[in-house]
Design a protein around this motif. Sequence first.
Motif, short mmCIF file in Angstrom:
data_model
loop_
_atom_site.label_atom_id
_atom_site.label_comp_id
_atom_site.label_asym_id
_atom_site.label_seq_id
_atom_site.Cartn_x
_atom_site.Cartn_y
_atom_site.Cartn_z
N LEU A 39 3.66 9.95 -7.47
CA LEU A 39 4.63 10.17 -8.53
C LEU A 39 3.93 10.48 -9.85
O LEU A 39 4.24 11.45 -10.54
CB LEU A 39 5.53 8.93 -8.67
CG LEU A 39 6.37 8.81 -9.94
CD1 LEU A 39 7.37 9.95 -10.05
CD2 LEU A 39 7.11 7.47 -9.97
N PHE A 40 2.93 9.66 -10.20
CA PHE A 40 2.20 9.85 -11.46
C PHE A 40 1.52 11.21 -11.52
O PHE A 40 1.37 11.80 -12.58
CB PHE A 40 1.17 8.73 -11.65
CG PHE A 40 1.76 7.38 -11.95
CD1 PHE A 40 2.94 7.25 -12.66
CD2 PHE A 40 1.12 6.21 -11.52
CE1 PHE A 40 3.49 6.00 -12.95
CE2 PHE A 40 1.66 4.96 -11.81
CZ PHE A 40 2.84 4.85 -12.51
N ASN A 53 0.83 -1.21 0.00
CA ASN A 53 0.00 0.00 0.00
C ASN A 53 0.86 1.25 0.00
O ASN A 53 0.57 2.23 -0.68
CB ASN A 53 -0.89 0.04 1.25
CG ASN A 53 -1.99 -1.00 1.19
OD1 ASN A 53 -2.28 -1.53 0.13
ND2 ASN A 53 -2.59 -1.29 2.32
N PHE A 54 1.91 1.21 0.79
CA PHE A 54 2.82 2.34 0.92
C PHE A 54 3.46 2.69 -0.42
O PHE A 54 3.50 3.85 -0.84
CB PHE A 54 3.88 1.97 1.97
CG PHE A 54 4.94 2.99 2.17
CD1 PHE A 54 4.64 4.25 2.64
CD2 PHE A 54 6.27 2.69 1.89
CE1 PHE A 54 5.63 5.20 2.83
CE2 PHE A 54 7.26 3.62 2.09
CZ PHE A 54 6.94 4.88 2.55
N ILE A 55 3.93 1.66 -1.11
CA ILE A 55 4.62 1.91 -2.38
C ILE A 55 3.63 2.32 -3.47
O ILE A 55 3.91 3.23 -4.26
CB ILE A 55 5.42 0.66 -2.81
CG1 ILE A 55 6.51 0.40 -1.76
CG2 ILE A 55 6.03 0.84 -4.19
CD1 ILE A 55 7.33 -0.84 -2.01
N GLY A 70 2.92 5.85 -3.04
CA GLY A 70 4.05 6.65 -3.52
C GLY A 70 4.05 6.76 -5.04
O GLY A 70 4.37 7.80 -5.62
N LEU A 71 3.65 5.66 -5.67
CA LEU A 71 3.59 5.59 -7.13
C LEU A 71 2.50 6.52 -7.67
O LEU A 71 2.69 7.23 -8.66
CB LEU A 71 3.28 4.14 -7.50
CG LEU A 71 3.70 3.61 -8.85
CD1 LEU A 71 5.18 3.82 -9.09
CD2 LEU A 71 3.37 2.12 -8.94
#
Lengths: 344, 344
Positions: free
Chosen positions: B255-256, B246-248, B251-252
């Motif tokens: 980022l997008f 979930n954390f990553i 973050g993604l």
Amino acid sequence: MNIIIDAMGGDLAPAEPVRGALRAHKELGCDITLVGREEDIRKVLADDKTDLPEGVTIVNATEVVEICDDPARVCLRKKDSSMSVGLRMVRDGKGDAFISAGSTGALLSGATLIVRRIPGIKRAAVAPVVPTGAGSAVLIDAGANAECTAEYMLQFAFMGSFYAEKVLGRENPRVGLINIGAEPSKGSELYKEVYALLKQAGDAGRINFVGNVEPTSLASSDAVDVLVADGFVGNIVLKTMEGTANFIVQGLKDLFMTNTKTKVGYLMIKGDMGGFKKMLDSRETGGTAFLGVQAPVIKAHGNSDAFAFFNAVKQAIQFVSAGVEQEIIENMDHMVIPSQAAQE
Amino acid sequence: MNIIIDAMGGDLAPAEPVRGALRAHKELGCDITLVGREEDIRKVLADDKTDLPEGVTIVNATEVVEICDDPARVCLRKKDSSMSVGLRMVRDGKGDAFISAGSTGALLSGATLIVRRIPGIKRAAVAPVVPTGAGSAVLIDAGANAECTAEYMLQFAFMGSFYAEKVLGRENPRVGLINIGAEPSKGSELYKEVYALLKQAGDAGRINFVGNVEPTSLASSDAVDVLVADGFVGNIVLKTMEGTANFIVQGLKDLFMTNTKTKVGYLMIKGDMGGFKKMLDSRETGGTAFLGVQAPVIKAHGNSDAFAFFNAVKQAIQFVSAGVEQEIIENMDHMVIPSQAAQE
């Protein structure tokens, strides 16, 4: 301030520890002592066409702790290893902190045997800073003690809280107990006992205990500042985070490489990936603090490069300035369980 | 084959279990029994303008297991709950498997009390299939037993191995013990003892034990087929995987959404994200099998939608066809420790 660095520890020694040390000396203004084979260290300097700047000294140590050495004894057996010499120096006040990227087990037992625990502390613990949705948290114990008592874990909670407050600058740090459910009745007998102790310490206003924390909530933006666990569970959490992150990043790479369109898409995103990469980069946080010993000892990651060593020195300076050891000593009365203390 | 579904279990009941059941009946050709408040189930059908097809029956149960009920006793206390009625039906052979998205604790204690353990099995275990670099692995025990003996864990290893072979179709499944290091000497006393037992079972050719597995290696393409742990550690692994993912992913997303360029980049990648999303989607794997009880019981995720229920039925059909219970019974001699068995 003088930071002692094990020039022989880690996969990229001695080149990267030496380079990181020189950068730290230059940018952070601290003195540095490099411990290791003088000849090898001077060769790195010669290769880099660099002179030893004033404030950086070399202490020759002829032996090196190897991966095959028995971690429990190597620091006593190899008395002239860089790790052993560095630990004696920090014990004797010939430096303020010691950083090594060598074997975690050897460094931990060496720190306990040579630097020694703070009187009253039953076990030293390793306390890495891990990424969370709220930024980061101290995870303690992350692997030093596979078998714990409730009292050890009470001490981990206090030590982690002091570290979060003094080194990471968190005001009234929120302390959570890693567990498999939120309710006080959750978990093994050990965890129920620890919950009761932390609740008591929280009610007395000594730590800011917020209850059990399930690792599903690591991503949450209100994640805690300190994650308490026994060393087995803490190490499993740390390694599962790393394994899962690697797994997803690999999946992402495969996604980007699917076809021309995704490759172009990746190129458009790439330039802004800094924050995302930084979030997952263990080099950013420096090293892992050992808490409970009488002087600051930091374990840098085995594959640390110069940048990681530089950050470890930065962290060491904060660690020294914070006076975490003094805080632990002053609060020792609240960190022992009378019945268990009497049995010692 | 007749699969019994708890129509009242989960956050999206009764609509989603009913819809998933109808799709499964249509596409997989099995009979379905929906257990729950008949009125509520018929309302879902009316809302969807659907008739009850032949092969799908409703068994009325007037009570519902609620989140506030004591999980240890609710299946005995609320005898007319959908969970209790469904478990009695599968025990009595009025269906081949039972699926519920209700409380894990209630389902587990209900399964143990009503369906009962296979004689010789000391504790039932939950065995979700988790994503790894090699595709997937059975994680056993993932949370049923916070406190374990070495014998329980020996039994988990056998049961997980049978499940991986018979249900997931893995040939000679590779069994690993989750631990904090690769060497046999690593971990707590319990884990050292379990290592020795699994080594013995491996040497005798009864399971394919490959040694300790650190969770850092989950991403590896040669990851094992079965991950053995006590229920506390297994649950922590499962929840840390979820929290980190979930954390990553968060973050993604950030980022997008950074700027116009990254948004365009995202649009170029989006169409090919299927595989990446699928890799992280728990709905794909169906539910979590309970192993060690006398009939197949599957826990679907609390937030299961129709697609997740459909996949859980698919999994139930494989589970029933595999005859895992029979395999456990036939190998019981190798799954008990004589000295400990004598004490029972």
